[in-house]
Design a protein around this motif. Sequence first.
Motif, PDB file in Angstrom:
ATOM      1  N   UNK A  90      38.729 145.801 -17.868  1.00  0.00           N
ATOM      2  CA  UNK A  90      39.717 146.808 -17.978  1.00  0.00           C
ATOM      3  C   UNK A  90      40.945 146.038 -19.026  1.00  0.00           C
ATOM      4  N   UNK A  91      40.937 146.541 -20.086  1.00  0.00           N
ATOM      5  CA  UNK A  91      42.122 146.094 -20.827  1.00  0.00           C
ATOM      6  C   UNK A  91      43.360 147.019 -21.012  1.00  0.00           C
ATOM      7  N   UNK A  92      44.457 146.238 -20.713  1.00  0.00           N
ATOM      8  CA  UNK A  92      45.810 147.098 -20.826  1.00  0.00           C
ATOM      9  C   UNK A  92      46.687 147.024 -21.978  1.00  0.00           C
ATOM     10  N   UNK A  93      46.839 147.803 -22.612  1.00  0.00           N
ATOM     11  CA  UNK A  93      47.513 147.796 -23.907  1.00  0.00           C
ATOM     12  C   UNK A  93      48.759 148.710 -23.825  1.00  0.00           C
ATOM     13  N   UNK A  94      49.809 147.936 -24.261  1.00  0.00           N
ATOM     14  CA  UNK A  94      51.176 148.639 -24.442  1.00  0.00           C
ATOM     15  C   UNK A  94      52.335 147.708 -24.342  1.00  0.00           C
ATOM     16  N   UNK A 101      53.993 154.679 -22.901  1.00  0.00           N
ATOM     17  CA  UNK A 101      52.932 154.582 -21.997  1.00  0.00           C
ATOM     18  C   UNK A 101      51.930 153.192 -22.268  1.00  0.00           C
ATOM     19  N   UNK A 102      51.044 152.910 -21.106  1.00  0.00           N
ATOM     20  CA  UNK A 102      50.113 152.054 -20.954  1.00  0.00           C
ATOM     21  C   UNK A 102      48.794 152.464 -21.147  1.00  0.00           C
ATOM     22  N   UNK A 103      47.933 151.989 -22.039  1.00  0.00           N
ATOM     23  CA  UNK A 103      46.737 152.503 -22.232  1.00  0.00           C
ATOM     24  C   UNK A 103      45.798 151.566 -21.661  1.00  0.00           C
ATOM     25  N   UNK A 104      44.942 152.277 -20.809  1.00  0.00           N
ATOM     26  CA  UNK A 104      43.564 151.350 -20.143  1.00  0.00           C
ATOM     27  C   UNK A 104      42.325 151.754 -20.552  1.00  0.00           C
ATOM     28  N   UNK A 105      41.689 150.815 -21.191  1.00  0.00           N
ATOM     29  CA  UNK A 105      40.424 150.870 -21.823  1.00  0.00           C
ATOM     30  C   UNK A 105      39.177 150.107 -20.698  1.00  0.00           C
TER      31      UNK A 105
END
Length: 106
Positions: free
Chosen positions: A34-38, A55-59
């Motif tokens: 899981x990558x967390x981008x933000x 927001x914070x984006x989860x991939x």
Amino acid sequence: MEYQFIQVFTTTSTKEEAERISEVLLEFLLAACVQIIGPIKSAYWWKGNIETTEEWLLLIKSEKRLYKEIEKVIKKFHSYETPEIVAVPIVEGSPEYLNWLKRELR
């Protein structure tokens, strides 16, 4: 057995919420990564108005067969009334990466 890998996207209002969802998905082997981008800036329609939010984006990297369980976890730990939960197929990838992905999921 044919594997159908997916990437699931969701956004959260806080980094802590993103980290909690990530931890649960990994702990239960529903995601291999899981990558967390933000933070990112999101602009969207909500109840007749245009909203902008940080927001914070989860991939989330997983398999299609695990999608329903991933969705349940996200909804359980998510603070939004209607969280974004969408999945797209991974149509190609390096054999080494896809083999690793397969080994890390239940």
